[in-house]
Design a protein around this motif. Structure first.
Motif, mmCIF file in Angstrom:
data_model
loop_
_atom_site.group_PDB
_atom_site.id
_atom_site.type_symbol
_atom_site.label_atom_id
_atom_site.label_comp_id
_atom_site.label_asym_id
_atom_site.label_seq_id
_atom_site.Cartn_x
_atom_site.Cartn_y
_atom_site.Cartn_z
ATOM 1 N N HIS A 124 0.893 -1.157 0.000
ATOM 2 C CA HIS A 124 0.000 0.000 0.000
ATOM 3 C C HIS A 124 0.926 1.201 0.000
ATOM 4 C CE1 HIS A 124 -3.449 2.545 0.782
ATOM 5 N NE2 HIS A 124 -2.653 3.208 1.605
ATOM 6 N N TRP A 125 0.918 1.943 -1.074
ATOM 7 C CA TRP A 125 1.901 2.998 -1.273
ATOM 8 C C TRP A 125 1.269 4.365 -1.053
ATOM 9 C CZ3 TRP A 125 6.818 1.653 -1.768
ATOM 10 C CH2 TRP A 125 7.745 2.664 -2.031
ATOM 11 N N ASP A 126 1.677 5.044 0.001
ATOM 12 C CA ASP A 126 1.217 6.407 0.265
ATOM 13 C C ASP A 126 2.282 7.372 -0.231
ATOM 14 O OD1 ASP A 126 -1.286 5.951 1.536
ATOM 15 O OD2 ASP A 126 -0.205 5.252 3.304
ATOM 16 N N ARG A 127 1.989 8.048 -1.318
ATOM 17 C CA ARG A 127 2.983 8.877 -1.998
ATOM 18 C C ARG A 127 3.619 9.948 -1.124
ATOM 19 N NH1 ARG A 127 0.356 11.288 -7.164
ATOM 20 N NH2 ARG A 127 2.334 11.276 -8.237
ATOM 21 N N GLU A 128 2.853 10.636 -0.343
ATOM 22 C CA GLU A 128 3.395 11.759 0.415
ATOM 23 C C GLU A 128 2.923 11.732 1.862
ATOM 24 O OE1 GLU A 128 3.019 15.551 -1.627
ATOM 25 O OE2 GLU A 128 2.650 14.461 -3.476
ATOM 26 N N TRP A 129 2.791 10.564 2.409
ATOM 27 C CA TRP A 129 2.218 10.462 3.742
ATOM 28 C C TRP A 129 3.170 10.971 4.812
ATOM 29 C CZ3 TRP A 129 2.334 5.958 7.427
ATOM 30 C CH2 TRP A 129 1.467 6.177 8.494
ATOM 31 N N TYR A 130 4.394 10.463 4.850
ATOM 32 C CA TYR A 130 5.320 10.873 5.907
ATOM 33 C C TYR A 130 6.697 11.267 5.383
ATOM 34 C CZ TYR A 130 6.866 6.023 5.494
ATOM 35 O OH TYR A 130 7.308 4.823 5.012
ATOM 36 N N TYR A 141 7.448 13.661 -1.594
ATOM 37 C CA TYR A 141 7.181 12.884 -2.808
ATOM 38 C C TYR A 141 8.470 12.376 -3.438
ATOM 39 C CZ TYR A 141 6.204 12.003 -7.705
ATOM 40 O OH TYR A 141 6.147 11.433 -8.951
ATOM 41 N N HIS A 184 9.885 9.326 -1.650
ATOM 42 C CA HIS A 184 9.047 8.163 -1.947
ATOM 43 C C HIS A 184 9.266 7.679 -3.377
ATOM 44 C CE1 HIS A 184 6.043 8.490 1.508
ATOM 45 N NE2 HIS A 184 6.483 7.261 1.508
ATOM 46 N N GLN A 242 -3.765 0.738 -6.622
ATOM 47 C CA GLN A 242 -3.175 2.059 -6.809
ATOM 48 C C GLN A 242 -2.417 2.124 -8.130
ATOM 49 O OE1 GLN A 242 -0.952 1.830 -3.145
ATOM 50 N NE2 GLN A 242 -2.156 3.512 -2.332
#
Length: 76
Positions: free
Chosen positions: A13-19, A22, A25, A54
């Motif tokens: 599960h890839w969150d591009r700019e979560w923590y 960009y 990542h 995604q």
């Protein structure tokens, strides 16, 4: 006694700019996808990978490696 079958599905599960920014990542994504494509191509036991629906990560990856488009096409 009833037998239970379990299926393990490799996934991300890839969150591009979560923590992270960009750009950071994006570097990690290209490393992941290069390793994944290499594994899928060279290890017959590793046949599936779930991207959690995604498709944006595929687009991000192909921005850097457009020549990998064919390798990412479904094989049926």
């Amino acid at each position: 006694m009833t037998r239970t079958t379990a299926h393990l599905i490799s996934h991300t599960h890839w969150d591009r700019e979560w923590y992270m920014p960009y750009e950071h990542h994006h570097v990690l994504l290209t490393e992941l996808m290069n390793e994944l494509l290499n594994t899928l191509e060279n290890d017959e036991r590793y046949r599936y990978f779930h991207l959690d629906g995604q498709t944006i990560i595929i687009e991000d990856y192909l921005q850097v490696f457009p020549e990998k488009r064919e390798a990412m096409a479904p094989t049926g």
